[in-house]
Enzyme design. Structure first.
Site, PDB file in Angstrom:
ATOM      1  NE  ARG A 192      48.481  63.880  51.021  1.00 28.05           N
ATOM      2  CZ  ARG A 192      48.863  62.575  51.257  1.00 28.05           C
ATOM      3  NH1 ARG A 192      50.195  62.574  50.938  1.00 28.05           N
ATOM      4  NH2 ARG A 192      48.496  61.523  51.982  1.00 28.05           N
TER       5      ARG A 192
ATOM      6  CB  CYS B 216      43.680  59.931  53.532  1.00 32.72           C
ATOM      7  SG  CYS B 216      44.706  58.631  53.370  1.00 32.72           S
TER       8      CYS B 216
ATOM      9  CB  CYS C  40      27.326  52.422  60.302  1.00 25.31           C
ATOM     10  SG  CYS C  40      27.395  51.208  61.266  1.00 25.31           S
TER      11      CYS C  40
ATOM     12  CB  CYS D 240      28.245  47.808  62.112  1.00 24.31           C
ATOM     13  SG  CYS D 240      29.946  48.437  62.345  1.00 24.31           S
TER      14      CYS D 240
ATOM     15  CB  CYS E  46      30.081  51.517  64.688  1.00 28.82           C
ATOM     16  SG  CYS E  46      30.718  51.918  63.077  1.00 28.82           S
TER      17      CYS E  46
ATOM     18  CB  CYS F 139      32.599  51.134  59.856  1.00 33.78           C
ATOM     19  SG  CYS F 139      30.734  51.137  59.435  1.00 33.78           S
TER      20      CYS F 139
ATOM     21  CB  CYS G  43      46.712  60.006  49.035  1.00 29.78           C
ATOM     22  SG  CYS G  43      47.165  58.679  50.199  1.00 29.78           S
ATOM     23  CG  HIS G  44      52.161  57.678  48.751  1.00 27.64           C
ATOM     24  ND1 HIS G  44      52.160  58.575  49.732  1.00 27.64           N
ATOM     25  CD2 HIS G  44      53.304  57.711  48.029  1.00 27.64           C
ATOM     26  CE1 HIS G  44      53.424  59.108  49.453  1.00 27.64           C
ATOM     27  NE2 HIS G  44      53.996  58.511  48.429  1.00 27.64           N
ATOM     28  CB  THR G  45      45.682  55.140  48.480  1.00 25.07           C
ATOM     29  OG1 THR G  45      46.455  55.035  49.886  1.00 25.07           O
ATOM     30  CG2 THR G  45      44.970  53.798  48.307  1.00 25.07           C
TER      31      THR G  45
ATOM     32  NE  ARG H  68      35.888  45.246  55.991  1.00 28.42           N
ATOM     33  CZ  ARG H  68      37.146  46.036  55.995  1.00 28.42           C
ATOM     34  NH1 ARG H  68      37.163  47.518  55.981  1.00 28.42           N
ATOM     35  NH2 ARG H  68      38.206  45.432  55.528  1.00 28.42           N
TER      36      ARG H  68
ATOM     37  CG  HIS I  85      41.755  58.538  49.316  1.00 23.61           C
ATOM     38  ND1 HIS I  85      42.515  58.498  47.999  1.00 23.61           N
ATOM     39  CD2 HIS I  85      42.446  58.542  50.402  1.00 23.61           C
ATOM     40  CE1 HIS I  85      43.788  58.380  48.742  1.00 23.61           C
ATOM     41  NE2 HIS I  85      43.696  58.207  50.009  1.00 23.61           N
ATOM     42  CD  GLU I  86      44.863  63.058  51.697  1.00 22.91           C
ATOM     43  OE1 GLU I  86      45.773  62.321  52.210  1.00 22.91           O
ATOM     44  OE2 GLU I  86      45.291  64.430  51.461  1.00 22.91           O
TER      45      GLU I  86
END
Ligand SMILES: NC(=O)c1ccc[n+]([C@@H]2O[C@H](COP(=O)([O-])OP(=O)(O)OC[C@H]3O[C@@H](n4cnc5c(N)ncnc54)[C@H](O)[C@@H]3O)[C@@H](O)[C@H]2O)c1
Ligand SMILES: [Zn+2]
Ligand SMILES: [Zn+2]
Length: 368
Positions: free
Chosen positions: A362, A169, A92, A95, A98, A106, A40-42, A110, A62-63
């Site tokens: 992708r 993502c 979670c 919280c 959530c 969430c 992904c771009h991130t 963090r 992260h994907e």
């Protein structure tokens, strides 16, 4: 255990694929064997060094889609053999956020996640005894990863993981922007700016919500054709005249819903101005460059237009990613066209080149 992983050693340099150590999952954590992972771009954004919150060394990615191999103490919602999608945006279920139906952001982990640590403030990744930080709490450019239980969505085993991973993502971000953040009403007119993974997902989301007119705007004719296949009823070449054109085609009012999925602030302005006076909602999903600001004339807002930001499409990951994947399995979402290239982990830098050349939607890493 020793695993192969793609490590960002230095900003602006290619990732280095090599051996790293991965410790066992601790309390509340899960060991996942990756089967597939989108690029992904991130990932590229962090690798390039322009993200001010980035750090090295770290394992990007992260994907992810994979299989649970082991669980730590106290893990109850997952079992060995479960198929999971990784969530950079955890849930979670306890919280304040959530428990609220108003947001998917969430609060549980963090702080540590942003610093590259698992919730207990340490890492499971290391090399020669030196810690390597986790990325987005996921670090899925690796054969295995250890993640918090609250950051894994258990999904149907009927879904091929190379398709399921896209829901980690970009695809969920686009679908969710239309379904959850905007809550598009049936019969609406929608304009989606950008036809990358996020914009195409938003087009599909508008279609699933029963929108009547779905206009997709992009610079690329090829991507606009893909938008048509996802449900766009009209596709327009991007340009400075888009706002006037939307107004001209909506009796001067503007569109009920607009979506920005380009990351460009000038396009965000167009998306605000193309929204309908009275009730038009502009949903911003794109991530702008560091220091950029959105320059909106207040009159546009006084006239009843609203702007909503959307992180991960407003999707509450553990509850709603499995639902979206069930809709994919039910034939409502066509994922196959998004997978343009399949590569091995050792070819991960090739995925960045393809992304920079805007070649395909992708690239997916297939782990053997
Ligand atoms: N909010 C989130 O949680 C989240 C999650 C993932 C990605 N993102 C962001 O969403 C954005 C889109 O991601 P993507 O993977 O789809 O990116 P992408 O680069 O694949 O797609 C962007 C598209 O915008 C088009 N575009 C460029 N200029 C345009 C213009 N003037 N008018 C219309 N279209 C134009 C490009 O041709 C391209 O097709 C990025 O900024 C990304 O960082 C946000
Ligand atoms: Zn992403
Ligand atoms: Zn929470």
């Amino acid at each position: 255990m020793q695993i192969k992983a793609a490590v960002l050693e230095e900003f602006g340099q290619p990732l280095v694929v090599g051996d790293v150590d991965l410790a066992e999952p601790r309390s509340g954590e899960v060991l996942v064997r990756l089967v597939a992972c989108g690029v992904c771009h991130t990932d590229l954004y962090t690798a390039s060094g322009v993200d001010p919150s980035g750090y090295v060394p770290t394992v990007l990615g992260h994907e992810g889609g994979g299989v649970v191999e082991a669980i730590g103490r106290g893990v109850e919602s997952l079992a060995v053999g479960d198929h999971v999608v990784t969530l950079f945006s955890p849930q979670c279920r306890e919280c304040e956020h959530c428990r609220s139906g108003r947001t998917n952001i969430c609060l549980a982990i963090r702080e540590q996640q942003n610093k590259g640590y698992l919730p207990d403030g340490t890492t499971r990744l290391s090399r020669d005894g030196e810690p390597i930080r986790h990325f987005m709490g996921t670090s899925t450019f690796a054969e295995y990863t250890v993640m918090p239980e609250i950051a894994l969505a258990r999904v149907s085993q009927a879904a091929p993981l190379e398709a399921a991973c896209l829901f980690a993502c970009g695809l969920s971000t686009g679908l969710g922007a239309a379904i959850y953040t905007a809550g598009v009403r049936a019969g609406s007119t929608c304009v989606v700016f950008g036809a990358g993974m996020v914009g195409l997902g938003a087009v599909a989301g508008c279609r699933l919500q029963g929108a009547e007119r779905i206009i997709c705007v992009d610079l690329s004719a090829e991507r606009l054709e893909m938008a048509r296949a996802q449900g766009a009823t009209e596709v327009w070449q991007a340009g400075p005249d888009i706002v006037e054109r939307v107004q001209a085609e909506t009796r001067g009012f503007g569109a009920d819903y607009t979506f920005e999925a380009t990351g460009r602030v000038d396009v965000m302005c167009q998306a605000v101005e193309a929204a309908r006076m009275g009730w038009g909602l502009c949903t911003v999903a794109g991530v702008a460059g560091k220091g950029e600001t959105l320059d909106v004339i207040p009159r546009w807002l006084i006239q009843g237009r609203r702007i909503a930001g959307s992180s991960f499409g407003g999707v509450k990951g553990r509850d709603q990613v499995p639902e979206l994947i069930d809709r994919y399995l039910g034939g409502e979402i066509d994922v196959e066209p998004f997978i343009s290239h399949r590569i091995s982990l050792s070819q991960v830098n090739r995925a960045f080149e393809l992304m920079e050349a805007q070649d395909g939607i992708r690239t997916v890493i297939a782990f053997s």
